[in-house]
Write a protein that holds these residues in place. Structure first.
Motif, PDB file in Angstrom:
ATOM      1  N   TYR A   1       5.919  15.233   1.703  1.00 30.40           N
ATOM      2  CA  TYR A   1       5.752  14.231   2.754  1.00 30.40           C
ATOM      3  C   TYR A   1       5.417  12.858   2.167  1.00 30.40           C
ATOM      4  N   MET A   2       5.932  11.822   2.794  1.00 27.86           N
ATOM      5  CA  MET A   2       5.425  10.476   2.551  1.00 27.86           C
ATOM      6  C   MET A   2       4.096  10.392   3.313  1.00 27.86           C
ATOM      7  N   VAL A   3       3.199   9.508   2.885  1.00 29.67           N
ATOM      8  CA  VAL A   3       1.935   9.297   3.591  1.00 29.67           C
ATOM      9  C   VAL A   3       1.907   7.847   4.063  1.00 29.67           C
ATOM     10  N   VAL A   4       1.818   7.678   5.391  1.00 31.43           N
ATOM     11  CA  VAL A   4       1.896   6.359   6.010  1.00 31.43           C
ATOM     12  C   VAL A   4       0.699   6.174   6.942  1.00 31.43           C
ATOM     13  N   VAL A   5      -0.030   5.079   6.759  1.00 26.18           N
ATOM     14  CA  VAL A   5      -1.174   4.753   7.608  1.00 26.18           C
ATOM     15  C   VAL A   5      -0.697   3.866   8.760  1.00 26.18           C
ATOM     16  N   VAL A   6      -1.104   4.212   9.985  1.00 26.57           N
ATOM     17  CA  VAL A   6      -0.797   3.405  11.175  1.00 26.57           C
ATOM     18  C   VAL A   6      -2.099   3.209  11.950  1.00 26.57           C
TER      19      VAL A   6
END
Length: 184
Positions: A44-49
Motif C-alpha cells: 500500500y501507498m500511505v497517504v495522509v488526508v
C-alpha cells in the motif's frame, strides 16, 4: 494503478489534543510507525488526508502547519516509512476567516483530498482503505469510492454515526495491519 491506505492525522497518527500545530504538542500514537511499515510491506501507498480548520480559524498559519508536517514527514522517514502524499484542507464553511471561509470540496466528509491524491498518485480507490477517527472520515471514503473504512478509537469519542459508517472499528492504528491480513 496503486492501492493506498489513507490516514487521517489527529486521532490516528497523533494524539488529538485539539488544533495541534506545534512540534512540542505532537505526540505519536503508539504503534503508528510499525503499522505504516506493515502497510508498505503489504504493497500500500500511505497517504495522509487531514482537515486543518485551525488554519481557517486563525489559530495557526499554513506555514506553521507545513513546519510541523515537514517534521512529522522526517520522523516517518527516519523510521523507514516514506509517506506518499500529505493532503490538507485549510478551510471551514462557517468558522473560517477571510479566504479560508468557504464550503470547499476538500474538507471531509467531501472527497476532494482523496480524489486529488487518487488522480496525482494513480490510486485505485476500489483497492484502498481509509483509517480515521470519526464519521466524516468514513463518509469521505464512501464518497471517494473506497470500500473499506476503519474507525480507530484513539481520537474523537466513537459515536453511533462513526460506527454505522465504518466497515470495522479497532482500538488503534496498531490493530489495522492484523485486521487487513485477517479480512482482506
Amino acid at each position: 494503478m496503486n492501492k493506498a491506505i489513507f490516514l487521517d492525522r489527529d486521532g490516528v497518527i497523533n494524539i488529538d489534543k485539539g488544533y495541534v500545530h506545534l512540534v512540542d504538542d505532537f505526540e505519536y500514537i503508539e504503534g503508528v510507525f510499525e503499522a505504516c511499515l506493515a502497510f508498505k510491506k503489504m504493497g500500500y501507498m500511505v497517504v495522509v488526508v487531514t482537515n486543518q480548520s485551525g488554519i481557517a480559524r486563525g489559530m495557526y498559519s499554513e506555514d506553521d502547519f507545513h513546519h510541523l508536517t515537514e517534521w512529522m514527514d522526517w520522523n516517518f522517514a527516519d523510521k523507514g516509512v516514506e509517506l506518499d502524499g500529505i493532503y490538507y484542507c485549510p478551510h471551514h464553511p462557517e468558522k473560517g476567516l477571510g479566504d479560508y471561509k468557504q464550503d470547499c470540496d476538500c474538507r471531509k466528509p467531501k472527497p476532494g483530498m482523496l480524489n486529488s491524491a487518487a488522480e496525482f498518485l494513480k490510486i485505485d480507490m476500489s483497492q484502498s482503505i481509509m483509517v480515521g477517527d470519526k464519521a466524516d472520515d468514513m463518509r469521505a471514503a464512501k464518497a471517494a469510492g473506497i470500500p473499506t473504512s476503519i474507525l480507530v478509537k484513539t481520537g474523537k469519542v466513537v459515536d453511533d454515526a462513526g460506527i454505522n459508517e465504518a466497515t470495522a472499528v479497532v482500538n488503534s492504528i496498531a490493530d489495522v495491519p492484523a485486521y487487513i491480513e485477517q479480512t482482506l
